[in-house]
Design an enzyme around this catalytic site. Structure first.
Site, short mmCIF file in Angstrom:
data_model
loop_
_atom_site.label_atom_id
_atom_site.label_comp_id
_atom_site.label_asym_id
_atom_site.label_seq_id
_atom_site.Cartn_x
_atom_site.Cartn_y
_atom_site.Cartn_z
N MET A 200 0.79 -1.27 -0.17
CA MET A 200 0.15 -0.10 0.09
C MET A 200 0.89 1.04 0.05
SD MET A 200 -1.60 0.27 3.66
CE MET A 200 -0.69 -0.32 5.30
N HIS A 201 0.35 2.24 -0.68
CA HIS A 201 1.22 3.52 -0.81
C HIS A 201 0.22 4.74 -1.18
CE1 HIS A 201 0.79 2.44 -4.87
NE2 HIS A 201 1.13 3.66 -5.14
N ARG A 202 -0.94 4.42 -1.47
CA ARG A 202 -2.09 5.62 -1.88
C ARG A 202 -2.11 6.42 -1.02
NH1 ARG A 202 -1.86 5.36 -6.97
NH2 ARG A 202 -2.03 3.10 -7.07
#
Ligand code: UD1
Ligand code: UDP
Length: 371
Positions: A200-202
């Site tokens: 995840m990085h959003r």
């Protein structure tokens, strides 16, 4: 013909690699321009090695900045480079700030823009990527769309149908080719238990404390799986800032690792029970490799994956994440259905179609858009 290719981040390097291979095969002249948005070894250089890509001809070295400062600096750098290189077309890929800057600069210099992965829409303008997609497509001359749905989005926005080519997504080309190489070359080892691969990085997840906390709580509950979590630099910083990193690091079933190279990552993905992600590219790779995908978002610009039954949107909601996984585990048929979902992103020949169309446009004089 000369093609200038603009890349800036990990997914652009991966998804443009098959296009670069195709250009090289045909001896077409090209210039590779890296904006430098991703600069850590494991976010950039590693992929040049894994995918055997040539060193960029230019690196603007923009680094990490606010959206406006980054876009402005890349625009300034690119204008000078394009003046010198004089390409017949500028190719951009996806929805990052590199795409926004590349499309704006080239179109104002009357150099046609070819947008790989054009036409995706989440219809959520709070995402920086959605703004980038819309602005880039406004400036685009040649739209290489991965699916019919993406082509339709463009038609509804008034794009010229003559300039829309449905190609499939180059991620399928990259994925299929490199999984074979990974099986031969990768030395990565995994536990034999049920693996969840997590990325995840959003911004909307990891910059938001309550969402990141909610996802973290879900991960801590999922202790009947082994969770392998290659941590994106943005995510690492925010997990530390919100005091969540230690909680994850201390959980025995969670393995926090640095971002992986492409070959190692593909092998890990191919051995996973499910993938849990907010990544765009991973939603596509999961369906390509027949791995069920649970997406940590409330919408997606890849709705095809949901419609065919390979992807479930679970948001950042702790209960929803845990209960969806529980249901899948208790009902093997559910997982089987997800595994068997057909791939909407084509046959792995997207890059061939992209270059065929570009050469054809060039030969017919349709790349000349000077007034
Ligand atoms: C960018 C893209 C996103 C894409 C993602 C792929 C935009 C607006 N966002 O998000 O669409 O899905 O790349 O991974 O273009 N950092 C490092 N080292 C690096 C790169 C970044 O430490 O090599 C850290 C910096 O603190 C930086 C933060 O990560 O401020 C965010 O980086 P940035 O490039 O702004 O956005 P991404 O989240 O990587
Ligand atoms: N990826 C990788 N190593 C990792 C995590 C992801 O090689 O540790 C690859 C993944 O296979 C996919 C791409 O990076 O091809 C996705 O990039 P990311 O999630 O950063 O960006 P997005 O696709 O969301 O724009």
């Amino acid at each position: 013909m000369k093609i200038a290719i603009v890349i800036g981040t990990r997914p652009e390097i991966i998804k443009m690699a098959p296009v670069i291979d195709e250009i090289k095969k045909r001896d077409i002249e090209f210039s590779l321009i890296h904006t430098g948005q991703h600069y850590d070894h494991e976010m950039s250089q590693q992929f040049f090695q894994d995918l055997e890509l040539p060193k960029p001809d230019h690196n603007i070295g923009v680094g990490s900045k606010s959206h406006a400062k980054m876009t402005a600096a890349v625009m300034e750098g690119l204008e000078d480079i394009l003046k010198e290189e004089k390409p017949d077309i500028v190719m951009v890929q996806g929805d990052t700030n590199a795409v926004l800057a590349g499309a704006l600069v080239a179109s104002k210099m009357h150099i046609p823009v070819g947008h790989v992965e054009a036409g995706l829409r989440s219809f959520d303008k709070t995402m920086p990527e959605e703004i980038n997609r819309i602005v880039a497509d406004t400036c685009t001359h040649l739209y290489y769309t991965p699916t019919e749905k993406a082509a339709l989005n463009l038609l509804f926005e008034g794009a010229d149908p003559e300039n829309i080519i449905i190609t499939g997504n180059t991620i399928v080309d990259a994925c299929l080719r490199n999984l074979e190489i990974a099986k031969r070359k990768s030395t990565i080892r995994f536990p034999s238990d049920k693996i969840i691969t997590l990325t995840m990085h959003r911004a909307e997840n990891v910059d938001n404390k309550s969402r990141l906390k909610s996802i973290t709580r879900a991960l801590l509950e999922l202790d009947n799986f082994t969770i392998i979590f290659p941590v994106h630099p943005r995510t690492r910083k925010n997990l530390e800032k919100f005091h969540l990193y230690k909680l994850l690091a201390e959980a025995e079933h969670i393995k926090l690792v640095k971002p992986l190279g492409y070959l190692d990552f593909l092998l890990l993905l191919s051995k996973s029970y499910v993938v849990l992600t907010d990544s765009g590219g991973l939603q596509e790779e999961a369906i390509t490799l027949n791995i069920p995908c649970l997406t940590l978002r409330y919408n997606t610009e890849r709705p095809e994956t949901v419609e065919v039954g390979g992807n479930i949107l679970v948001g950042a909601d702790r209960k929803r994440i845990v209960n969806t996984l529980r249901l899948i585990q208790e009902n093997p048929n559910f997982r089987m259905k997800m595994i068997n979902a057909p791939n909407p992103y084509g046959d792995g020949k997207a890059s061939k179609r992209i270059i065929n169309a570009t050469v054809d446009f060039h030969n017919k004089g349709k790349l000349n858009i000077r007034p």
